[in-house]
Design an enzyme around this catalytic site. Structure first.
Site, PDB file in Angstrom:
ATOM      1  N   SER A  14       0.838  -1.208   0.000  1.00 19.19           N
ATOM      2  CA  SER A  14       0.000   0.000   0.000  1.00 19.19           C
ATOM      3  C   SER A  14       0.871   1.255   0.000  1.00 19.19           C
ATOM      4  O   SER A  14       1.671   1.462   0.927  1.00 19.19           O
ATOM      5  CB  SER A  14      -0.896   0.016   1.242  1.00 19.19           C
ATOM      6  OG  SER A  14      -1.443   1.318   1.410  1.00 19.19           O
ATOM      7  N   HIS A  39      -1.166  -1.015  -4.233  1.00 20.94           N
ATOM      8  CA  HIS A  39      -2.470  -0.630  -3.655  1.00 20.94           C
ATOM      9  C   HIS A  39      -2.443   0.859  -3.367  1.00 20.94           C
ATOM     10  O   HIS A  39      -1.549   1.355  -2.675  1.00 20.94           O
ATOM     11  CB  HIS A  39      -2.696  -1.422  -2.359  1.00 20.94           C
ATOM     12  CG  HIS A  39      -4.030  -1.228  -1.722  1.00 20.94           C
ATOM     13  ND1 HIS A  39      -5.170  -1.896  -2.131  1.00 20.94           N
ATOM     14  CD2 HIS A  39      -4.393  -0.438  -0.700  1.00 20.94           C
ATOM     15  CE1 HIS A  39      -6.174  -1.519  -1.364  1.00 20.94           C
ATOM     16  NE2 HIS A  39      -5.749  -0.636  -0.493  1.00 20.94           N
ATOM     17  N   ASP A  41      -4.370   3.933  -1.749  1.00 25.99           N
ATOM     18  CA  ASP A  41      -5.430   4.276  -0.796  1.00 25.99           C
ATOM     19  C   ASP A  41      -5.860   5.720  -0.960  1.00 25.99           C
ATOM     20  O   ASP A  41      -5.195   6.626  -0.483  1.00 25.99           O
ATOM     21  CB  ASP A  41      -4.925   4.051   0.638  1.00 25.99           C
ATOM     22  CG  ASP A  41      -4.920   2.591   0.990  1.00 25.99           C
ATOM     23  OD1 ASP A  41      -3.891   2.104   1.488  1.00 25.99           O
ATOM     24  OD2 ASP A  41      -5.945   1.944   0.753  1.00 25.99           O
ATOM     25  N   HIS A  72      -8.111   1.866  -4.221  1.00 28.00           N
ATOM     26  CA  HIS A  72      -9.101   1.666  -3.148  1.00 28.00           C
ATOM     27  C   HIS A  72      -9.703   3.015  -2.807  1.00 28.00           C
ATOM     28  O   HIS A  72      -9.050   3.856  -2.185  1.00 28.00           O
ATOM     29  CB  HIS A  72      -8.365   1.059  -1.942  1.00 28.00           C
ATOM     30  CG  HIS A  72      -9.208   0.865  -0.731  1.00 28.00           C
ATOM     31  ND1 HIS A  72      -8.660   0.557   0.497  1.00 28.00           N
ATOM     32  CD2 HIS A  72     -10.547   0.927  -0.536  1.00 28.00           C
ATOM     33  CE1 HIS A  72      -9.624   0.440   1.396  1.00 28.00           C
ATOM     34  NE2 HIS A  72     -10.779   0.654   0.796  1.00 28.00           N
ATOM     35  N   MET A  74     -11.683   5.208  -0.740  1.00 28.38           N
ATOM     36  CA  MET A  74     -12.323   5.436   0.558  1.00 28.38           C
ATOM     37  C   MET A  74     -12.888   6.861   0.516  1.00 28.38           C
ATOM     38  O   MET A  74     -12.390   7.779   1.180  1.00 28.38           O
ATOM     39  CB  MET A  74     -11.306   5.257   1.701  1.00 28.38           C
ATOM     40  CG  MET A  74     -10.944   3.800   1.913  1.00 28.38           C
ATOM     41  SD  MET A  74      -9.493   3.602   2.945  1.00 28.38           S
ATOM     42  CE  MET A  74      -8.230   3.784   1.678  1.00 28.38           C
ATOM     43  N   MET A 143     -12.151  -5.360   4.725  1.00 25.20           N
ATOM     44  CA  MET A 143     -11.232  -4.539   5.502  1.00 25.20           C
ATOM     45  C   MET A 143     -10.936  -5.227   6.829  1.00 25.20           C
ATOM     46  O   MET A 143     -11.874  -5.669   7.513  1.00 25.20           O
ATOM     47  CB  MET A 143     -11.836  -3.164   5.756  1.00 25.20           C
ATOM     48  CG  MET A 143     -11.914  -2.248   4.541  1.00 25.20           C
ATOM     49  SD  MET A 143     -10.315  -1.939   3.801  1.00 25.20           S
ATOM     50  CE  MET A 143      -9.494  -1.042   5.124  1.00 25.20           C
ATOM     51  N   GLY A 148      -8.721   4.308   7.165  1.00 23.50           N
ATOM     52  CA  GLY A 148      -8.313   5.706   7.397  1.00 23.50           C
ATOM     53  C   GLY A 148      -6.841   5.841   7.677  1.00 23.50           C
ATOM     54  O   GLY A 148      -6.219   6.827   7.291  1.00 23.50           O
ATOM     55  N   PHE A 149      -6.255   4.832   8.295  1.00 19.38           N
ATOM     56  CA  PHE A 149      -4.851   4.968   8.665  1.00 19.38           C
ATOM     57  C   PHE A 149      -4.112   3.639   8.535  1.00 19.38           C
ATOM     58  O   PHE A 149      -4.686   2.574   8.775  1.00 19.38           O
ATOM     59  CB  PHE A 149      -4.728   5.466  10.120  1.00 19.38           C
ATOM     60  CG  PHE A 149      -5.343   6.820  10.313  1.00 19.38           C
ATOM     61  CD1 PHE A 149      -6.694   6.934  10.645  1.00 19.38           C
ATOM     62  CD2 PHE A 149      -4.609   7.976  10.095  1.00 19.38           C
ATOM     63  CE1 PHE A 149      -7.289   8.178  10.784  1.00 19.38           C
ATOM     64  CE2 PHE A 149      -5.192   9.236  10.240  1.00 19.38           C
ATOM     65  CZ  PHE A 149      -6.545   9.332  10.580  1.00 19.38           C
ATOM     66  N   GLY A 151      -0.861   1.107   9.777  1.00 13.86           N
ATOM     67  CA  GLY A 151      -0.228   0.786  11.058  1.00 13.86           C
ATOM     68  C   GLY A 151      -1.166   0.391  12.176  1.00 13.86           C
ATOM     69  O   GLY A 151      -0.777   0.332  13.341  1.00 13.86           O
ATOM     70  N   ASP A 181      -7.009  -6.079   3.931  1.00 14.44           N
ATOM     71  CA  ASP A 181      -6.330  -4.793   3.920  1.00 14.44           C
ATOM     72  C   ASP A 181      -6.359  -4.180   5.314  1.00 14.44           C
ATOM     73  O   ASP A 181      -7.411  -3.826   5.812  1.00 14.44           O
ATOM     74  CB  ASP A 181      -7.097  -3.891   2.922  1.00 14.44           C
ATOM     75  CG  ASP A 181      -6.516  -2.523   2.781  1.00 14.44           C
ATOM     76  OD1 ASP A 181      -7.123  -1.711   2.056  1.00 14.44           O
ATOM     77  OD2 ASP A 181      -5.463  -2.248   3.380  1.00 14.44           O
ATOM     78  N   GLY A 183      -3.250  -4.176   8.702  1.00 12.26           N
ATOM     79  CA  GLY A 183      -2.572  -5.022   9.704  1.00 12.26           C
ATOM     80  C   GLY A 183      -2.079  -6.336   9.129  1.00 12.26           C
ATOM     81  O   GLY A 183      -1.936  -7.336   9.851  1.00 12.26           O
ATOM     82  N   GLY A 203       0.862  -2.401   4.030  1.00 11.25           N
ATOM     83  CA  GLY A 203       1.525  -1.101   3.976  1.00 11.25           C
ATOM     84  C   GLY A 203       2.770  -1.103   4.850  1.00 11.25           C
ATOM     85  O   GLY A 203       3.883  -1.322   4.374  1.00 11.25           O
ATOM     86  N   SER A 204       2.566  -0.917   6.134  1.00 10.14           N
ATOM     87  CA  SER A 204       3.730  -0.784   7.037  1.00 10.14           C
ATOM     88  C   SER A 204       4.603  -2.037   7.051  1.00 10.14           C
ATOM     89  O   SER A 204       5.828  -1.943   7.165  1.00 10.14           O
ATOM     90  CB  SER A 204       3.265  -0.435   8.450  1.00 10.14           C
ATOM     91  OG  SER A 204       2.144  -1.190   8.802  1.00 10.14           O
TER      92      SER A 204
HETATM   93  C1  DX5 Z   1      -6.272   1.829   5.683  1.00  6.86           C
HETATM   94  C2  DX5 Z   1      -5.802   1.433   4.307  1.00  6.86           C
HETATM   95  C3  DX5 Z   1      -4.855   0.267   4.340  1.00  6.86           C
HETATM   96  C4  DX5 Z   1      -3.615   0.605   5.058  1.00  6.86           C
HETATM   97  C5  DX5 Z   1      -2.870  -0.663   5.354  1.00  6.86           C
HETATM   98  O1  DX5 Z   1      -7.404   2.622   5.558  1.00  6.86           O
HETATM   99  O2  DX5 Z   1      -6.900   1.047   3.524  1.00  6.86           O
HETATM  100  O3  DX5 Z   1      -4.489  -0.108   3.013  1.00  6.86           O
HETATM  101  O4  DX5 Z   1      -2.822   1.438   4.273  1.00  6.86           O
HETATM  102  O5  DX5 Z   1      -1.794  -0.278   6.103  1.00  6.86           O
HETATM  103  P1  DX5 Z   1      -1.098  -1.316   7.079  1.00  6.86           P
HETATM  104  O6  DX5 Z   1      -0.701  -2.483   6.200  1.00  6.86           O
HETATM  105  O7  DX5 Z   1       0.076  -0.545   7.602  1.00  6.86           O
HETATM  106  O8  DX5 Z   1      -2.109  -1.681   8.105  1.00  6.86           O
HETATM  107 ZN    ZN Z   2      -6.606   0.144   1.256  1.00 10.35          ZN
END
Ligand code: DX5
Ligand code: ZN
Length: 222
Positions: A14, A39, A41, A72, A74, A143, A148-149, A151, A181, A183, A203-204
């Site tokens: 991501s 991906h 976001d 994606h 949102m 999800m 929204g965030f 990590g 998507d 964690g 992502g992280s």
């Molecule tokens: C959250 C995003 C995810 C997020 C995943 O709203 O849709 O894609 O970036 O980030 P990690 O993999 O760090 O949880």
């Molecule tokens: Zn996403």
């Protein structure tokens, strides 16, 4: 590209977790690390309490790198912004069932434009909300965090929902991919794969890893 079957593992880092000051290099780094998809976001500060980037960034990535773009949305009005994300070079566009639009019509328009269509469910949204649209999608995103965030901690309570939508797919002879998507790292990817997911957004656990290729491989092999 979208793999031939919904049992093929896809690893989709991501971009939200990347260094925004060098998006071109970060995308190149993800490709070199073995990413299948990227991906993207997109957040509007209304559907989720964060603002990330819009069609201009999708277009910049599309023009500077060659990788399947998994976008994606949102955002509250995906139907209104759809033409701009299609023109920007999206390969797959996922919209939320909870957003304010005619879901069937938006999914139909995505496919008519030659893009793949995805539908996303927030953790609190029951699988039943996707039932009317299962034959209109190429991908169903469950999800595993509240959007929204990056990590955030993986939400175990989503696993039964993944099992349900995987069972519905097989019972109906459908072939949509199941994406997770939020964690996602090797351990949680293994649990999601066991439940029936094949597309792993991370992502992280990828962009922030000391060795991104090893992190991508660990998710692929999980
Ligand atoms: C959250 C995003 C995810 C997020 C995943 O709203 O849709 O894609 O970036 O980030 P990690 O993999 O760090 O949880
Ligand atoms: Zn996403």
């Amino acid at each position: 590209m979208i793999p031939p079957t919904c049992r093929d593992r896809v690893v989709a880092p991501s971009l939200l977790a990347a260094d925004f000051s060098k998006i071109r290099e970060e995308t190149t780094r993800a490709i070199a690390a073995g990413a299948d998809w990227l991906h993207l976001d997109v957040m509007d500060g209304h559907f989720v309490d964060n603002i990330s980037f819009g069609p201009a960034v999708v277009q910049a990535v599309h023009e500077t790198n060659d990788i399947f773009l998994d976008v994606h949305l949102m955002i509250s009005r995906p139907d209104h912004f759809l033409p701009r994300f299609i023109a920007a070079g999206s390969d797959l566009i996922t919209v939320h069932v909870e957003a304010e639009h005619d879901v069937a019509d938006t999914l139909r328009r995505i496919r008519e434009a030659g893009c793949r269509a995805g539908l996303a469910l927030n953790p609190a949204t029951p699988a039943e909300a996707a039932l009317p649209y299962l034959d209109q999608i190429d991908l169903l995103l469950c999800m595993t965090v509240v959007p929204g965030f990056g990590g955030q901690a993986f939400m175990d309570e989503v696993l039964p929902k993944i099992e349900t939508v995987a069972r519905w797919r097989d019972e109906r002879g459908l072939s949509y991919h199941i994406e997770v998507d939020g964690g996602i790292g090797a351990p949680t990817a293994a649990r999601c794969a066991k439940a029936g997911a094949n597309v792993m957004v991370a992502g992280s656990s990828t962009f922030s890893a000391p060795d991104m290729a090893a992190a991508v491989k660990a998710i692929r092999d999980a």
